[in-house]
Design an enzyme around this catalytic site. Sequence first.
Site, PDB file in Angstrom:
ATOM      1  N   TYR A 193      11.420  62.204  39.135  1.00 37.75           N
ATOM      2  CA  TYR A 193      12.334  61.827  40.230  1.00 37.75           C
ATOM      3  C   TYR A 193      11.747  60.509  41.010  1.00 37.75           C
ATOM      4  CZ  TYR A 193      14.340  62.674  45.028  1.00 37.75           C
ATOM      5  OH  TYR A 193      14.890  62.754  46.131  1.00 37.75           O
TER       6      TYR A 193
ATOM      7  N   ASP B  73       5.259  55.268  39.687  1.00 41.93           N
ATOM      8  CA  ASP B  73       5.775  56.034  41.125  1.00 41.93           C
ATOM      9  C   ASP B  73       4.661  57.114  41.198  1.00 41.93           C
ATOM     10  OD1 ASP B  73       6.890  57.153  42.937  1.00 41.93           O
ATOM     11  OD2 ASP B  73       8.879  57.755  41.920  1.00 41.93           O
TER      12      ASP B  73
ATOM     13  N   LYS C 206       4.384  59.763  50.686  1.00 46.31           N
ATOM     14  CA  LYS C 206       3.916  60.942  51.276  1.00 46.31           C
ATOM     15  C   LYS C 206       2.516  60.937  51.737  1.00 46.31           C
ATOM     16  CE  LYS C 206       6.976  63.842  48.254  1.00 46.31           C
ATOM     17  NZ  LYS C 206       7.615  63.415  46.986  1.00 46.31           N
TER      18      LYS C 206
HETATM   19  C1  LIG Z   1       9.350  62.465  47.027  1.00 48.57           C
HETATM   20  C2  LIG Z   1       9.351  61.414  45.809  1.00 48.57           C
HETATM   21  C3  LIG Z   1       9.993  60.410  45.979  1.00 48.57           C
HETATM   22  C4  LIG Z   1      10.883  60.197  47.117  1.00 48.57           C
HETATM   23  O1  LIG Z   1      10.156  60.051  48.503  1.00 48.57           O
HETATM   24  P1  LIG Z   1      11.017  60.284  49.929  1.00 48.57           P
HETATM   25  O2  LIG Z   1       9.899  60.110  50.574  1.00 48.57           O
HETATM   26  O3  LIG Z   1      11.333  61.621  49.734  1.00 48.57           O
HETATM   27  O4  LIG Z   1      12.065  59.324  49.682  1.00 48.57           O
HETATM   28  C5  LIG Z   1       9.933  59.328  45.048  1.00 48.57           C
HETATM   29  N1  LIG Z   1       9.209  59.465  43.953  1.00 48.57           N
HETATM   30  C6  LIG Z   1       8.476  60.522  43.736  1.00 48.57           C
HETATM   31  C7  LIG Z   1       7.513  60.732  42.446  1.00 48.57           C
HETATM   32  C8  LIG Z   1       8.417  61.794  44.570  1.00 48.57           C
HETATM   33  O5  LIG Z   1       7.802  62.572  44.198  1.00 48.57           O
END
Ligand SMILES: *Cc1c(COP(=O)(O)O)cnc(C)c1O
Length: 430
Positions: free
Chosen positions: A144, A239, A267
């Site tokens: 994701y 990511d 995060k």
């Molecule tokens: C949470 C998450 C996102 C998105 O971040 P948001 O602050 O919710 O937009 C993107 N990549 C990864 C791996 C994530 O866990």
Amino acid sequence: MQISRSEELFKRAKNSIPGGVNSPVRAFKSVGGNPVFIKKAKGAYVFDEDDNQYIELINSWGPMILGHANPKVEEAVRSAIKNSFSFGAPTRREVEMAELIVSMVPAIEKVRMVNSGTEATMAAIRVARGFTGKDKIIKFEGCYHGHGDSFLIAAGSGAVTMGVPDSPGVTKNVANDTLTAPYNDLESVQRLIDANKGQIAALILEPVVGNMGCVLPKPGFLEGLRKICTDNNIVYIFDEVMTGFRLAKGGASERFGITPDLITLGKIIGGGMPVGAYGGRKEIMNCVSPQGPVYQAGTLSGNPIAMAAGFTMLSYLNEHPEVYTKLEKTGDKLVSGFKKSLKKLNLKYTINHIGSMYSLFFTENQVTDFEDAKTSNTALFGKYFHAMLNKGIYLAPSQYESLFLSTALTDSHIKTILQANEESLIEIHQ
Ligand SMILES: *Cc1c(COP(=O)(O)O)cnc(C)c1O
């Protein structure tokens, strides 16, 4: 456990908010039942509107790595608030924040702050496209990367065809530019590249996946992708919105000793405030405007309150390597306890674990990609989730999420969690 106030709020919420929540997973749809509405949290605990107390294993999906309402972060925010909340102009704190990130994450030479992980990944692929002059990207099934159009793409039929929209509202034209491969499968990546020669701008992945449950890269996978990207002039993007500042001070890239071209962060980086960032090789980041031609902007980017929280969080992590030793120990103790219980109850479910991330999959298969993860018994997970909640343990409300540990967990919490876990496993198998 009484949840009448949460039920009442959820009813009200559904009248004025789509599905009653501001992010889908919170609605408890995949585990059933009524979501609990959180009132406050401190240390290892969250409290709901009915004053139930839970031990936290989500920690806001990662940011609360030091436990809730860390006094140092709280004090930094209080102090920043006195100087107004936003300027839309450069500040000293942004420079300090950038310098700190560059010093903590070996693969980042320059960094741009944004407001969420979604913004970070969207910008990262735009920059990769601008840098390479190519259009297509490769992502992995089950990873994701936020809710940007380019990432809401499912695999097409057949290994070399283009992706298809995974949500109404995503156009076929966008989907054409996103190719997907199974996680941990180098050969299928090579096949995609061969079938789309000279057209791939970027390859993006979670170096450890949190978003299909916790899934680890097989030995050689991240290294193999590094080589494939270098050989084909593809921007290699980690990511690290979940893994950044969690799996090590410098995130997964440091832990695995891999140098990606770009890294996206979120995060933990905001200490609980809405913050994201992307950064990496200088020559790529120099493409970002106003230095280069690739446009990307944000009215509230580098917001002083958010920077105060994030900077204080990162400074603490930077100066306290024992945080990571403790998280490793807590993770090891919990997971070895889970394994003991599974053995004792003669259950053969799979636990994936690294550092302070883990998932218990209700399947007897090894889980190394999304197809494996999907063999889990999600109905059974739903029962387990509610059994744990009833015993005061707050888990992520989906089989396909990782759990996140914090340094606020003590041996006594671990004992409580392990006991609740064993009782819940017995309960759901009766
Ligand atoms: C949470 C998450 C996102 C998105 O971040 P948001 O602050 O919710 O937009 C993107 N990549 C990864 C791996 C994530 O866990």
